[in-house]
Design an enzyme around this catalytic site. Sequence first.
Site, PDB file in Angstrom:
ATOM      1  CB  THR A 201      -0.896   0.008   1.254  1.00 30.08           C
ATOM      2  OG1 THR A 201      -1.795  -1.092   1.185  1.00 30.08           O
ATOM      3  CG2 THR A 201      -1.695   1.293   1.363  1.00 30.08           C
ATOM      4  NE  ARG A 229      -8.981  -7.103   3.109  1.00 26.23           N
ATOM      5  CZ  ARG A 229      -7.912  -6.331   3.120  1.00 26.23           C
ATOM      6  NH1 ARG A 229      -7.558  -5.682   2.032  1.00 26.23           N
ATOM      7  NH2 ARG A 229      -7.177  -6.207   4.220  1.00 26.23           N
ATOM      8  N   GLY A 231     -10.120  -3.237   2.813  1.00 21.90           N
ATOM      9  CA  GLY A 231      -9.257  -3.049   3.974  1.00 21.90           C
ATOM     10  C   GLY A 231      -9.355  -1.650   4.546  1.00 21.90           C
ATOM     11  CG  ASP A 232      -5.890  -0.036   6.557  1.00 21.32           C
ATOM     12  OD1 ASP A 232      -5.587  -1.008   5.839  1.00 21.32           O
ATOM     13  OD2 ASP A 232      -5.075   0.845   6.869  1.00 21.32           O
ATOM     14  CB  THR A 252       1.107   0.520   4.617  1.00 23.68           C
ATOM     15  OG1 THR A 252       1.285  -0.691   3.869  1.00 23.68           O
ATOM     16  CG2 THR A 252       2.376   0.801   5.403  1.00 23.68           C
ATOM     17  N   GLY A 253      -0.661  -1.933   6.059  1.00 24.25           N
ATOM     18  CA  GLY A 253      -0.555  -3.128   6.887  1.00 24.25           C
ATOM     19  C   GLY A 253      -1.764  -4.023   6.750  1.00 24.25           C
ATOM     20  N   GLY A 255      -5.089  -4.710   7.065  1.00 22.05           N
ATOM     21  CA  GLY A 255      -6.178  -3.762   7.189  1.00 22.05           C
ATOM     22  C   GLY A 255      -7.226  -4.072   8.226  1.00 22.05           C
TER      23      GLY A 255
END
Length: 367
Positions: A201, A229, A231-232, A252-253, A255
């Site tokens: 990300t 799906r 994510g964050d 970033t990671g 999510g």
Amino acid sequence: MRGFFTRFAIAASGFALAVSYPVSAQDHAQAGWSLAIHGGAGTIARDSMTPEEDAAHRAALQAALDAGAKVLADGGSALDAIEAAILIMEDEPRFNAGKGAVYTWDATHELDASIMDGRTRDAGAVAGVTTVRNPILLARKVMTDSPHVMLSGKGAETFAAEQGIELVPPSYFDTEFRLKALERMKAKQLSALDVDLKFGTVGAVALDRHGNMAAGTSTGGMTGKRWGRVGDAPIIGAGTYADDRACAVSATGWGEFFIRVGVAHEICARLRMEKAVGAMSAADRIPTLVALDHHDGPEMPEVAIPEGAAQDIADAVMNDVKALGGDGGVIVVTPEGHALYSFNTAGMYRGRATSAGVNEVAIYGDE
């Protein structure tokens, strides 16, 4: 017990004051600017990359950093700076955003992005788009040219066409090494974490010469993701947040964990509380606080948050993510001009530049 509630009331009053009165630490930063970027965090070790790959990633990060820094150095806005930086990374296949987006379980691409203006707290986000070349541009259009904060899927793409955002065939996002990652995942029944070794990300945060901040994030998500799906990255408050009173954050990671913690907003909220507590310490205790709360007293004392305190807050929130089982990282800028990283992984593709002369990119955890 009464003493506890008295102290709580004072703290609550101080927090409200921090909301009512913009912290004048911004005044000290108006002549300067600050920028931080990331291109993903995860299991990134020196022995896993050739010298050529290392150099290529650093060059890509530097190009993005230079693009954003030029905007800020020329007096441009934080929003324009983060857009300039993220566009470079969306067009770079090495990052999991735009051109380099990972594959879903069905061998397609679904892209997400968000952006936020710290001056007004206006925000825009898109999720699950499949034909938008640069999702960060569409996220900004959602913010400026629609009454909404988030659009998804076909509706977002219809809006993109109406706004003149460049659309491309889904095949534009195809890359051989991302496809091999999906095939390896299916063949060996691996998790996305096993094949993705890093979260690619991308994001940027900036403080401009006018004291305004902005944040933006863009991603292709996780390899093999299913069922639409999200994510964050496109979630305001989880992967992206900006508030001129506190900070700008891009994450970033993994999510799911960043959503559960509300990472980006949590960091800003803790910084605002830190400012409120500092203002309380400098104020004339209860009488002054009560007067200020009714807007008929003197202004709140000026409070600047030291770089170390801001770093501690970012680290504490990332430790919370780790305690739940998640990993990744964040970049943060503050009204004082601090440009910070915090990550609980082996490495993070990152860079920062400031008007004070800082200009650096890094990859590994020990840099």
